[in-house]
Design a protein around this motif. Structure first.
Motif: not given
Length: 166
Positions: A61-80
Motif C-alpha cells: 500500500i505504501d509503495a503504491a501511494r509513493q508510485q502515485n505521488e511520483r506520477d510517472w507515465q509508462v506506456q507499454a506496447h506489446i505485439d505477438r
C-alpha cells in the motif's frame, strides 16, 4: 409338438456380489482417474503463504501511494509475432514529461489460469526513456502483463494489466 421354453435364470447371491463389486470398481476407477487429472493439472496457489502475504500488504500500500505521488507515465506496447515470440516496447516519462533513464525494467507475461505458462521478458534500455524486450514461446490468448521498474535495488514502478495477444 415341441415347445421351446426359455427358463429364466434365478438371481443368486453370487450374481449380486459380482455385480456390486463391478459397479463399485467402475466408480472407484473413474474417481481415481478424475482425481489424478485434477491434481496433475492444478497450477498451484497464488501465494505460498497467506500469512507472509498479509504482512507485506501494508508495504505494498505504501509503495503504491509513493508510485502515485511520483506520477510517472509508462506506456507499454506489446505485439505477438507469427513465430510465437512477443516484443514489448516501453516509453517511460516522469511527471514533467522528461524521459526516465537508468531504470531496470522487468516484465512478465502471466497466464491468468496457469502459472506454469508464465514468460519473463528481459528488457534493456535502447535510448532515453525507451526500453525494449522480447519473449519466446508466447501462445495466443489472455495474459497479464506485469511491469516492474527498479532503481538502486528499490521498486519504483509496478503495473499489472490484462491483455489479449492474437
Amino acid at each position: 409338438m415341441a415347445a421351446s421354453s426359455s427358463v429364466a435364470r434365478p438371481i443368486t447371491g453370487r450374481f449380486v456380489l459380482i455385480t456390486t463389486i463391478a459397479f463399485f470398481a467402475v466408480v472407484i476407477s473413474v474417481n481415481i482417474v478424475m482425481m489424478r487429472l485434477a491434481i496433475t493439472t492444478l497450477p498451484g496457489t497464488e501465494v505460498d503463504s497467506a500469512y507472509s502475504a498479509s504482512l507485506a500488504y501494508q508495504r505494498e500500500i505504501d509503495a503504491a501511494r509513493q508510485q502515485n505521488e511520483r506520477d510517472w507515465q509508462v506506456q507499454a506496447h506489446i505485439d505477438r509475432r507469427p513465430d510465437g515470440s512477443a516484443a514489448i516496447a516501453l516509453e517511460a516519462r516522469d511527471h514533467a514529461g522528461a524521459p526516465l533513464t537508468a531504470l531496470n525494467f522487468l516484465a512478465r507475461l502471466e497466464r491468468p489460469i496457469d502459472r506454469r505458462a508464465d514468460r519473463a521478458i528481459e528488457i534493456s534500455e535502447t535510448g532515453p526513456g525507451s526500453y525494449r524486450g522480447r519473449a519466446e514461446g508466447v501462445a495466443a490468448g489472455q495474459w497479464d502483463l506485469v511491469i516492474e521498474g527498479d532503481a538502486d535495488g528499490r521498486r519504483m514502478f509496478l503495473s499489472k494489466n490484462r491483455i489479449l495477444l492474437n
